[in-house]
Design an enzyme around this catalytic site. Structure first.
Site, PDB file in Angstrom:
ATOM      1  CB  ILE A  85      -1.446  -2.721  10.352  1.00 38.71           C
ATOM      2  CG1 ILE A  85       0.145  -3.272  10.528  1.00 38.71           C
ATOM      3  CG2 ILE A  85      -2.396  -3.711   9.820  1.00 38.71           C
ATOM      4  CD1 ILE A  85       0.404  -4.753  11.353  1.00 38.71           C
ATOM      5  CD  GLU A  86      -3.309   3.801   8.415  1.00 40.70           C
ATOM      6  OE1 GLU A  86      -4.437   4.239   7.777  1.00 40.70           O
ATOM      7  OE2 GLU A  86      -2.707   4.556   8.963  1.00 40.70           O
ATOM      8  CD  GLN A  87      -2.113  -4.830   6.123  1.00 42.33           C
ATOM      9  OE1 GLN A  87      -2.204  -6.286   6.140  1.00 42.33           O
ATOM     10  NE2 GLN A  87      -0.828  -4.416   6.395  1.00 42.33           N
TER      11      GLN A  87
END
Ligand code: NAG
Ligand code: NAG
Ligand code: NAG
Length: 396
Positions: free
Chosen positions: A133-135
């Site tokens: 998850i690179e948010q």
């Protein structure tokens, strides 16, 4: 009598066959695609030294150095043959997990997502999940807490449902809100089996001169591990991720001293970023470097190689990358800092053709990863660490 006896035996066989089928499909759901059925059993062994490989699909996995691989994160399509093969080598195959963090603030939504992933992993005889998850997440926001809960609940569910399974989480090269990813890094690390530290894309936010620089400069990379460890994250939970790709930057201007100024492409608050360049695989660079304008140049400050070439229209490009020399220097610190292992983005992008030069280059890249483990087993410091390094001065 004879006839009836035969009937009874046949009925008995039929009965047990049906019972077997019922048990098999009922309990395990799916048919094992491997020639040897035991290869569908998930890996339970604890891995002392991780070599964590991201695979983006296709057939390259057939040419990996399987004497080293311990985990494959399947970011391409599920390939049952890869599962059977990985298991035959004692390696884990894990799912990719990506979901909108804001949707995970709702606990019911989390449970649904986790159940779906566990069911899929079991159906495909897989050994865990890599949460990627690179948010952007704000410190102390509902998403900040939800993300940690998601990791914790995912780990609990996987460990319960698939004994021996591995849950990992991908983090940016530094925990200091890089790319506005202000996560609860300590909480996440405690909640899962390991963090894969993506020690690359380190120019995603350029605050200084807008120029081409290394994808993963030595000092910048290692200072960030100190930051993770200072947060009281167990070093044994950290896997060092190295890049098997580089960046090709078109230079707006190219100075006498060889400095390549790049287009301003802002990213998450920073005025410039590596988005001004294009990611290119190691295999492509190796085909280009020898015939380039400059050939391979070693940058002493960033401890990384680069080269300059002229594109068809005459524009100068500067290409920064990692090779066995820059990777071994960093890999030596896996031992020094007592990390869990090493890995790369991604396994596919070496040249696996049967060209002898390419074969040697590819093997050298795999071997460079083991600079880490070799120093563990031999107890001898690698050649590189006998040189004075800025990082040593900083750490002590
Ligand atoms: C994993 O554990 C099994 C059973 O304990 C053992 O037979 C096997 O050799 C181990 N494999 C590795 C790669 O250590
Ligand atoms: C639950 O997740 C879905 C997407 O999977 C999303 O559309 C929905 O808004 C979420 N619900 C809540 C209450 O967050
Ligand atoms: C490029 O040059 C290096 C160093 O001289 C050499 O080892 C390598 O084989 C060359 N690469 C190719 C593709 O010819």
């Amino acid at each position: 009598m004879q006839h009836t006896g035969t009937m009874t035996a046949a009925a008995r066989i039929l009965f047990f066959t049906l019972l077997n089928a019922l048990c098999f499909y009922g309990a395990f759901g799916d048919t094992c695609p491997c020639k040897e059925q035991e290869l569908c059993q998930q890996i339970k062994n604890e891995t002392k030294f991780e070599v964590f490989v991201f695979d983006v699909g296709g057939q390259a996995w057939r040419y990996y150095d399987w004497s080293k691989v311990t985990t494959i994160a399947a970011f391409g399509q599920y390939d049952p043959e890869l599962m059977c093969f990985a298991h035959s080598k004692g390696a884990r195959l894990v799912l990719k997990g990506d979901v909108s963090v804001s949707a995970m603030v709702d606990p019911t939504n989390r449970t649904t997502w986790i159940k779906e992933k566990v069911t899929l992993a079991k159906k495909q005889f897989m050994d865990g999940i890599n949460i990627d998850i690179e948010q952007a997440v704000e410190d102390q926001s509902p998403e900040f807490f939800a993300l940690t809960s998601l990791v914790k609940e995912t780990t609990e569910a996987f460990h319960r449902e698939i004994p021996g399974s591995q849950v990992s989480f991908d983090v940016a090269w530094s925990p200091k809100c890089i790319d506005k990813r202000c996560y609860d890094y300590k909480g996440i690390a405690d909640a899962c089996d390991l963090l894969f530290v993506m020690s690359y894309d380190e120019q995603s936010q350029i605050w200084g001169d807008c120029i081409a620089m290394a994808n993963a400069p030595y000092d910048q990379t290692l200072t960030a591990y100190d930051q993770y460890i200072k947060m009281k994250i167990d070093p044994k939970k950290l896997v060092m991720g190295v890049p098997w790709y580089g960046y090709d930057y078109p230079c707006l201007s190219f100075s006498q001293a060889g400095v390549c100024s790049i287009q301003e492409v802002p990213f998450r608050g920073a005025p410039c970023s590596d988005a001004a360049g294009r990611q290119i695989p190691y295999s492509d660079m190796m085909k280009q470097v020898n015939s380039s304008m400059s050939g391979r140049i070693w940058d002493k400050k960033q401890q990384a190689p680069y080269y300059n070439y002229k594109a068809a229209g005459g524009q100068v490009h500067q290409v920064w990358y990692d090779d066995p020399q820059s990777i071994s220097l960093k890999a030596a610190y896996v031992t020094k800092l007592g990390l869990r292992g090493i890995g790369m983005w991604n396994g596919n992008i070496l040249d696996y053709s049967n060209n002898p030069v390419a074969q040697q280059q590819t093997q050298d890249m795999w071997d460079a990863l083991m600079t880490a483990r070799d120093t563990v087993s031999s107890g001898v410091a690698p050649e590189s660490s006998s040189r004075p390094m800025p990082h040593d001065q900083q750490a002590t």
